[in-house]
Scaffold this motif. Structure first.
Motif, PDB file in Angstrom:
ATOM      1  N   HIS A 104      10.452   5.020   8.715  1.00 30.62           N
ATOM      2  CA  HIS A 104       9.868   6.349   8.907  1.00 30.62           C
ATOM      3  C   HIS A 104      10.191   7.324   7.776  1.00 30.62           C
ATOM      4  N   ARG A 105      11.258   7.083   7.019  1.00 29.51           N
ATOM      5  CA  ARG A 105      11.608   7.990   5.934  1.00 29.51           C
ATOM      6  C   ARG A 105      10.910   7.630   4.624  1.00 29.51           C
ATOM      7  N   SER A 106      11.170   6.437   4.126  1.00 27.53           N
ATOM      8  CA  SER A 106      10.703   6.096   2.783  1.00 27.53           C
ATOM      9  C   SER A 106       9.617   5.029   2.746  1.00 27.53           C
ATOM     10  N   GLY A 107       9.172   4.541   3.896  1.00 29.53           N
ATOM     11  CA  GLY A 107       8.027   3.641   3.940  1.00 29.53           C
ATOM     12  C   GLY A 107       8.101   2.483   2.971  1.00 29.53           C
ATOM     13  N   MET A 108       7.202   2.486   1.955  1.00 29.77           N
ATOM     14  CA  MET A 108       7.090   1.367   1.033  1.00 29.77           C
ATOM     15  C   MET A 108       8.353   1.153   0.210  1.00 29.77           C
ATOM     16  N   LYS A 109       9.067   2.214  -0.117  1.00 26.58           N
ATOM     17  CA  LYS A 109      10.287   2.040  -0.917  1.00 26.58           C
ATOM     18  C   LYS A 109      11.318   1.233  -0.139  1.00 26.58           C
ATOM     19  N   SER A 110      11.420   1.493   1.168  1.00 29.94           N
ATOM     20  CA  SER A 110      12.328   0.704   1.997  1.00 29.94           C
ATOM     21  C   SER A 110      11.834  -0.728   2.134  1.00 29.94           C
ATOM     22  N   LEU A 111      10.514  -0.893   2.312  1.00 27.51           N
ATOM     23  CA  LEU A 111       9.964  -2.226   2.574  1.00 27.51           C
ATOM     24  C   LEU A 111      10.140  -3.172   1.401  1.00 27.51           C
ATOM     25  N   VAL A 112      10.007  -2.661   0.177  1.00 22.02           N
ATOM     26  CA  VAL A 112      10.167  -3.532  -0.991  1.00 22.02           C
ATOM     27  C   VAL A 112      11.530  -4.225  -0.954  1.00 22.02           C
ATOM     28  N   TRP A 113      12.570  -3.482  -0.550  1.00 24.60           N
ATOM     29  CA  TRP A 113      13.920  -4.053  -0.512  1.00 24.60           C
ATOM     30  C   TRP A 113      14.187  -4.826   0.774  1.00 24.60           C
ATOM     31  N   THR A 114      13.768  -4.310   1.910  1.00 29.65           N
ATOM     32  CA  THR A 114      14.022  -5.039   3.160  1.00 29.65           C
ATOM     33  C   THR A 114      13.229  -6.341   3.217  1.00 29.65           C
ATOM     34  N   ASP A 115      12.052  -6.395   2.576  1.00 27.22           N
ATOM     35  CA  ASP A 115      11.288  -7.644   2.531  1.00 27.22           C
ATOM     36  C   ASP A 115      12.029  -8.726   1.760  1.00 27.22           C
ATOM     37  N   VAL A 116      12.700  -8.336   0.683  1.00 21.89           N
ATOM     38  CA  VAL A 116      13.510  -9.295  -0.072  1.00 21.89           C
ATOM     39  C   VAL A 116      14.614  -9.857   0.817  1.00 21.89           C
ATOM     40  N   PHE A 117      15.273  -8.975   1.505  1.00 23.13           N
ATOM     41  CA  PHE A 117      16.353  -9.334   2.414  1.00 23.13           C
ATOM     42  C   PHE A 117      15.841 -10.288   3.503  1.00 23.13           C
TER      43      PHE A 117
END
Length: 489
Positions: free
Chosen positions: A166-179
């Motif tokens: 909810h805060r950073s959207g795509m910026k969070s997803l780029v890193w959490t997707d790697v994880f």
């Protein structure tokens, strides 16, 4: 042990998202400030594309179609090349946040809104279907033991997704997707090693056994009527990638966060090549599981979707395998659902609400737009939850096949719209574009019914190509505006 490992995984996921979510703004949410490194995006997109359905369903496909799915995966590679060198340059040249903005420039407001609406409908249905089957597995693995209803499990999972997007959207997803991709692939490898151990195979012996098994058949050349015919599968793979990646805001939004066009193209090509060996491993796991079922004297499940989950839940592979399976399923579910919800929020805000058309330096206006985006995000999550619960009531014997069937009908008009926009110089009258896009899938539905009833032929994934062709022809037959040069875009 399973619950503890799952809680530890989710805690790590939230810590990663909190670490990267440094700024809350629409620009960060929609496109991560266009600062993503292409290698991270490429690796993370593997998990986002595989989804929980691949983890659960693809191993079971060997029961009925052997390894012929790899024919489609070969087509995927050529589809990714097309996306990388035809569509990505267009999107970067126009500096798009939502790829459907191109339709506004090409067909006017009605064509633009129609294309975006088809995406929202398609993505909601397909993503909710994927999410449903994964939550059903999670329910059996964990929730039933504590008496937690399906609706609560689904709602809690979506709430977790909201916490880290909810805060950073795509910026969070780029890193959490790697994880999440790392844990998904690790779970696949660890389960394969466990199955090999029970079969008394070394990894090399396991691969030899897989290739010598009757179910290792990859190519189907002779029977054109078969849905597994090579050319049907190959061409369907090409066009499925073009529409489900190149014309899909969910997949393209991650690419548009890359620092440059060259980086985005490197990401797309790398990711496209990796899709083939990863799916080979899933199918190889399916063949090894068939061998293990035979060795243990276990009855094969009625549905291929239950081939992996059935032996996991029986306890035959041990508690460690159940833990790996649960984490892999959760990782794939979150990786797929979080990006879908972020893309749906982006498309609705940009395409339906025209949020980017009203630029303002006024801080109050900016704050108001961010508030609207947050409300849309919550609305999409609630709608997503309702569809997931509906799928749970209806059920499906093969949700993955259902998804590709839905794609054939709902993404076909997008294929036709973009193909016409790229290949033709003329522009059809705006009023008729919407009617053509709606009529094409309806005609395909009737045509499939007639062919099945009178000729015994049922369309497979090639329906996507026919649907796109009908849309293209329908646009070509419409009255035209003065000539227009697509080269400007």
């Amino acid at each position: 042990m399973v619950v503890f490992a799952l809680c530890a995984y989710l805690a790590l996921l939230l810590l990663v998202s909190r670490w990267v979510a440094d700024y809350d703004s629409n620009d960060t949410f929609f496109c991560a400030g266009k600062s993503s490194y292409w290698g991270l995006v490429a690796f993370g997109m593997i998990g986002a594309s595989i989804s929980g359905l691949t983890f659960i369903g693809v191993p079971g496909w060997v029961m009925t179609t052997d390894m012929t799915y790899l024919q489609m995966c070969i087509g995927f590679i050529f589809g990714y090349i097309f996306v990388a060198f035809v569509l990505l340059p267009l999107y970067y040249r126009m500096k798009l946040t939502s790829i459907y903005t191109y339709l506004d420039a090409r067909f006017g407001t009605k064509g633009y809104k129609t294309g975006a609406t088809f995406f929202i409908l398609s993505k909601l249905l397909s993503a909710a279907a994927k999410f449903y089957i994964v939550i059903r597995i999670l329910q059996v693995c964990v929730a039933d033991e504590y008496g937690i209803p399906y609706a609560v499990t689904a709602a809690l999972t979506l709430f977790l997704i909201w916490l880290y997007t909810h805060r950073s959207g795509m910026k969070s997803l780029v890193w959490t997707d790697v994880f999440q991709t790392f844990f998904l692939l690790a779970a696949l490898v660890l389960i394969m090693l466990r199955v090999c151990s029970m079969l008394d195979f070394s990894p090399s012996e396991a691969m030899t056994a897989v290739m010598n098994d009757p179910h290792s058949r990859i190519f189907e050349w002779d029977d054109f009527v078969s849905r597994q015919n090579f050319w049907k599968q190959f061409l369907s793979g090409v066009f499925v990638v073009i529409v489900m990646t190149g014309l899909d805001q969910d997949m393209m939004q991650k690419n548009l966060t890359c620092r440059s066009l060259r980086g985005a193209q490197m990401n797309m090509c790398t990711y496209g090549v990796m899709f083939l060996p990863v799916n080979f491993l899933f199918l190889a796991l399916g063949i090894l599981l068939l061998m293990l079922y035979g060795k243990l004297g276990m009855e094969l499940p009625a549905s291929g979707d239950e081939l992996l989950s059935g032996i996991i839940f029986s306890g035959a592979l041990g508690e460690a395998a159940l833990m790996f399976f649960t984490i892999g399923v959760v990782a794939s579910a979150l990786s797929s659902a979080d990006s879908a919800l972020t893309a749906l929020t982006t498309s609705f805000c940009v395409d339906i609400l025209d949020m980017e058309k009203f630029y303002s330096v006024d801080l109050k206006v900016t704050a108001r737009k961010e508030l609207v985006r947050k409300r849309v995000h919550i609305f999409m999550m609630l709608l997503f939850l309702c569809l997931t619960l509906l799928f749970n009531e209806v059920g499906s014997s093969s949700v993955m096949d259902l998804i590709y069937t839905l794609v054939s009908y709902t993404y076909g008009p997008l294929l036709g719209l973009f193909a016409y926009g790229l290949l033709m110089e003329s522009t059809p009258k705006e009023k008729g574009v919407m009617y053509v896009a709606i009529a094409s899938p309806l005609i395909c539905l009737v045509l499939n019914y007639v062919c099945k009833q009178h000729y015994g032929y049922e369309f497979g994934y090639e329906m996507l190509m026919l649907n796109g062709l009908l849309t293209f022809v329908g646009l070509w037959m419409l009255p035209r505006k003065p000539k227009y040069s697509a080269a400007e875009y």
